[in-house]
Design a protein around this motif. Structure first.
Motif, PDB file in Angstrom:
ATOM      1  N   ARG A  74       0.834  -1.209   0.000  1.00 53.98           N
ATOM      2  CA  ARG A  74       0.000   0.000   0.000  1.00 53.98           C
ATOM      3  C   ARG A  74       0.863   1.252   0.000  1.00 53.98           C
ATOM      4  O   ARG A  74       0.671   2.165  -0.818  1.00 53.98           O
ATOM      5  CB  ARG A  74      -0.923   0.004   1.222  1.00 53.98           C
ATOM      6  CG  ARG A  74      -1.888   1.201   1.253  1.00 53.98           C
ATOM      7  CD  ARG A  74      -2.651   1.265   2.575  1.00 53.98           C
ATOM      8  NE  ARG A  74      -1.826   1.788   3.644  1.00 53.98           N
ATOM      9  CZ  ARG A  74      -1.569   3.105   3.837  1.00 53.98           C
ATOM     10  NH1 ARG A  74      -2.109   3.999   3.050  1.00 53.98           N
ATOM     11  NH2 ARG A  74      -0.808   3.498   4.830  1.00 53.98           N
ATOM     12  N   ARG A  75       1.836   1.293   0.884  1.00 56.30           N
ATOM     13  CA  ARG A  75       2.715   2.468   0.974  1.00 56.30           C
ATOM     14  C   ARG A  75       3.495   2.671  -0.318  1.00 56.30           C
ATOM     15  O   ARG A  75       3.662   3.804  -0.788  1.00 56.30           O
ATOM     16  CB  ARG A  75       3.681   2.313   2.139  1.00 56.30           C
ATOM     17  CG  ARG A  75       3.027   2.406   3.493  1.00 56.30           C
ATOM     18  CD  ARG A  75       4.036   2.203   4.593  1.00 56.30           C
ATOM     19  NE  ARG A  75       3.402   2.083   5.897  1.00 56.30           N
ATOM     20  CZ  ARG A  75       4.071   1.836   7.009  1.00 56.30           C
ATOM     21  NH1 ARG A  75       5.373   1.681   6.988  1.00 56.30           N
ATOM     22  NH2 ARG A  75       3.423   1.743   8.155  1.00 56.30           N
ATOM     23  N   TYR A  76       3.969   1.559  -0.888  1.00 51.90           N
ATOM     24  CA  TYR A  76       4.751   1.657  -2.115  1.00 51.90           C
ATOM     25  C   TYR A  76       3.899   2.178  -3.273  1.00 51.90           C
ATOM     26  O   TYR A  76       4.314   3.078  -4.008  1.00 51.90           O
ATOM     27  CB  TYR A  76       5.362   0.300  -2.471  1.00 51.90           C
ATOM     28  CG  TYR A  76       6.252   0.358  -3.681  1.00 51.90           C
ATOM     29  CD1 TYR A  76       7.463   1.051  -3.655  1.00 51.90           C
ATOM     30  CD2 TYR A  76       5.891  -0.266  -4.867  1.00 51.90           C
ATOM     31  CE1 TYR A  76       8.279   1.121  -4.762  1.00 51.90           C
ATOM     32  CE2 TYR A  76       6.702  -0.199  -5.983  1.00 51.90           C
ATOM     33  CZ  TYR A  76       7.895   0.494  -5.929  1.00 51.90           C
ATOM     34  OH  TYR A  76       8.694   0.565  -7.036  1.00 51.90           O
ATOM     35  N   ILE A  77       2.718   1.629  -3.417  1.00 54.97           N
ATOM     36  CA  ILE A  77       1.819   2.083  -4.487  1.00 54.97           C
ATOM     37  C   ILE A  77       1.503   3.566  -4.329  1.00 54.97           C
ATOM     38  O   ILE A  77       1.561   4.337  -5.293  1.00 54.97           O
ATOM     39  CB  ILE A  77       0.534   1.231  -4.518  1.00 54.97           C
ATOM     40  CG1 ILE A  77       0.858  -0.168  -5.055  1.00 54.97           C
ATOM     41  CG2 ILE A  77      -0.552   1.903  -5.360  1.00 54.97           C
ATOM     42  CD1 ILE A  77      -0.282  -1.161  -4.958  1.00 54.97           C
ATOM     43  N   VAL A  84       4.579  10.053  -9.629  1.00 54.43           N
ATOM     44  CA  VAL A  84       4.092  10.272 -11.000  1.00 54.43           C
ATOM     45  C   VAL A  84       2.957  11.290 -11.020  1.00 54.43           C
ATOM     46  O   VAL A  84       2.214  11.385 -11.993  1.00 54.43           O
ATOM     47  CB  VAL A  84       3.685   8.951 -11.700  1.00 54.43           C
ATOM     48  CG1 VAL A  84       4.876   8.024 -11.836  1.00 54.43           C
ATOM     49  CG2 VAL A  84       2.533   8.271 -10.985  1.00 54.43           C
ATOM     50  N   LYS A  85       2.833  12.022  -9.918  1.00 53.42           N
ATOM     51  CA  LYS A  85       1.866  13.117  -9.793  1.00 53.42           C
ATOM     52  C   LYS A  85       0.433  12.670 -10.074  1.00 53.42           C
ATOM     53  O   LYS A  85      -0.317  13.363 -10.748  1.00 53.42           O
ATOM     54  CB  LYS A  85       2.280  14.283 -10.669  1.00 53.42           C
ATOM     55  CG  LYS A  85       3.643  14.832 -10.268  1.00 53.42           C
ATOM     56  CD  LYS A  85       4.076  15.962 -11.121  1.00 53.42           C
ATOM     57  CE  LYS A  85       5.411  16.542 -10.771  1.00 53.42           C
ATOM     58  NZ  LYS A  85       6.368  15.800 -10.045  1.00 53.42           N
ATOM     59  N   GLY A  86       0.089  11.468  -9.562  1.00 50.76           N
ATOM     60  CA  GLY A  86      -1.273  10.981  -9.662  1.00 50.76           C
ATOM     61  C   GLY A  86      -1.653  10.331 -10.976  1.00 50.76           C
ATOM     62  O   GLY A  86      -2.790   9.918 -11.155  1.00 50.76           O
ATOM     63  N   ASN A  87      -0.725  10.218 -11.897  1.00 46.72           N
ATOM     64  CA  ASN A  87      -0.999   9.604 -13.205  1.00 46.72           C
ATOM     65  C   ASN A  87      -1.120   8.091 -13.017  1.00 46.72           C
ATOM     66  O   ASN A  87      -0.134   7.371 -12.930  1.00 46.72           O
ATOM     67  CB  ASN A  87       0.119   9.944 -14.180  1.00 46.72           C
ATOM     68  CG  ASN A  87      -0.128   9.387 -15.562  1.00 46.72           C
ATOM     69  OD1 ASN A  87      -0.739   8.351 -15.736  1.00 46.72           O
ATOM     70  ND2 ASN A  87       0.387  10.103 -16.560  1.00 46.72           N
ATOM     71  N   LYS A  88      -2.367   7.607 -12.941  1.00 51.35           N
ATOM     72  CA  LYS A  88      -2.612   6.196 -12.628  1.00 51.35           C
ATOM     73  C   LYS A  88      -2.149   5.262 -13.734  1.00 51.35           C
ATOM     74  O   LYS A  88      -1.696   4.150 -13.457  1.00 51.35           O
ATOM     75  CB  LYS A  88      -4.078   5.983 -12.281  1.00 51.35           C
ATOM     76  CG  LYS A  88      -4.431   6.651 -10.968  1.00 51.35           C
ATOM     77  CD  LYS A  88      -5.879   6.459 -10.606  1.00 51.35           C
ATOM     78  CE  LYS A  88      -6.140   7.134  -9.268  1.00 51.35           C
ATOM     79  NZ  LYS A  88      -7.266   8.011  -9.307  1.00 51.35           N
ATOM     80  N   SER A  89      -2.247   5.683 -14.978  1.00 54.38           N
ATOM     81  CA  SER A  89      -1.765   4.838 -16.078  1.00 54.38           C
ATOM     82  C   SER A  89      -0.259   4.638 -15.970  1.00 54.38           C
ATOM     83  O   SER A  89       0.240   3.517 -16.104  1.00 54.38           O
ATOM     84  CB  SER A  89      -2.104   5.465 -17.435  1.00 54.38           C
ATOM     85  OG  SER A  89      -3.495   5.487 -17.622  1.00 54.38           O
ATOM     86  N   GLY A  96       4.035  -2.450 -12.788  1.00 51.58           N
ATOM     87  CA  GLY A  96       3.870  -3.726 -13.467  1.00 51.58           C
ATOM     88  C   GLY A  96       2.476  -4.310 -13.286  1.00 51.58           C
ATOM     89  O   GLY A  96       2.286  -5.519 -13.295  1.00 51.58           O
ATOM     90  N   LEU A  97       1.502  -3.423 -13.117  1.00 53.44           N
ATOM     91  CA  LEU A  97       0.110  -3.832 -12.938  1.00 53.44           C
ATOM     92  C   LEU A  97      -0.722  -3.337 -14.103  1.00 53.44           C
ATOM     93  O   LEU A  97      -0.353  -2.356 -14.752  1.00 53.44           O
ATOM     94  CB  LEU A  97      -0.467  -3.198 -11.654  1.00 53.44           C
ATOM     95  CG  LEU A  97       0.211  -3.487 -10.329  1.00 53.44           C
ATOM     96  CD1 LEU A  97      -0.388  -2.615  -9.242  1.00 53.44           C
ATOM     97  CD2 LEU A  97       0.065  -4.958  -9.986  1.00 53.44           C
ATOM     98  N   THR A 101      -6.260  -3.528 -11.954  1.00 54.11           N
ATOM     99  CA  THR A 101      -5.707  -4.020 -10.689  1.00 54.11           C
ATOM    100  C   THR A 101      -5.319  -2.851  -9.793  1.00 54.11           C
ATOM    101  O   THR A 101      -5.597  -2.864  -8.588  1.00 54.11           O
ATOM    102  CB  THR A 101      -4.494  -4.931 -10.946  1.00 54.11           C
ATOM    103  OG1 THR A 101      -4.916  -6.029 -11.750  1.00 54.11           O
ATOM    104  CG2 THR A 101      -3.894  -5.440  -9.649  1.00 54.11           C
ATOM    105  N   LEU A 102      -4.700  -1.831 -10.368  1.00 48.16           N
ATOM    106  CA  LEU A 102      -4.329  -0.664  -9.578  1.00 48.16           C
ATOM    107  C   LEU A 102      -5.566   0.015  -9.003  1.00 48.16           C
ATOM    108  O   LEU A 102      -5.610   0.336  -7.810  1.00 48.16           O
ATOM    109  CB  LEU A 102      -3.520   0.332 -10.418  1.00 48.16           C
ATOM    110  CG  LEU A 102      -3.130   1.625  -9.697  1.00 48.16           C
ATOM    111  CD1 LEU A 102      -2.282   1.339  -8.455  1.00 48.16           C
ATOM    112  CD2 LEU A 102      -2.405   2.562 -10.642  1.00 48.16           C
TER     113      LEU A 102
END
Length: 114
Positions: A74-77, A84-89, A96-97, A101-102
């Motif tokens: 959780r902390r790492y994610i 990455v300033k909130g860029n989920k992609s 590597g997800l 999944t993210l």
């Protein structure tokens, strides 16, 4: 003729899972593509240019102070998302997800109170 300091640092810090053969191929490729007298970071393959060492710090020798693997994840994610300033992609790619999944993990963290 040579290589610059940044190239030397990347070559020294990379883990070289393919061992000497991978190193030789990397140098041969870099020499073939360079347009200068000295190898530059841009001449290296992308995976070596982008490679960053990761460090896991265990701050205590007391097992009662350790955290769960789920909490570490959780902390790492969340840390990657911050970088990455909130860029989920991009975060999913770095982690590597796949994005689903993210998103599922992030939803679980919100349900847990974060």
């Amino acid at each position: 003729m040579g290589l610059n300091e940044a190239v030397a640092e990347r070559l020294m810090n990379y883990s070289w899972p393919g061992n000497v053969r991978e190193l030789r191929n990397c140098i041969e490729r870099a020499v073939a593509v360079t347009h200068t007298e000295r190898l530059a970071v841009d001449d290296l393959p992308e995976k070596i240019r982008a490679w960053r060492a990761s460090h896991v710090v265990v701050a205590s020798g007391d097992p009662s102070e350790f955290t769960t693997l789920e909490e570490v994840e959780r902390r790492y994610i969340l840390r990657v998302l911050e970088e990455v300033k909130g860029n989920k992609s991009l975060a999913a790619q770095v982690l590597g997800l796949d994005r689903k999944t993210l998103y599922r993990k992030l939803d679980r963290y919100k349900a847990g109170g974060d």
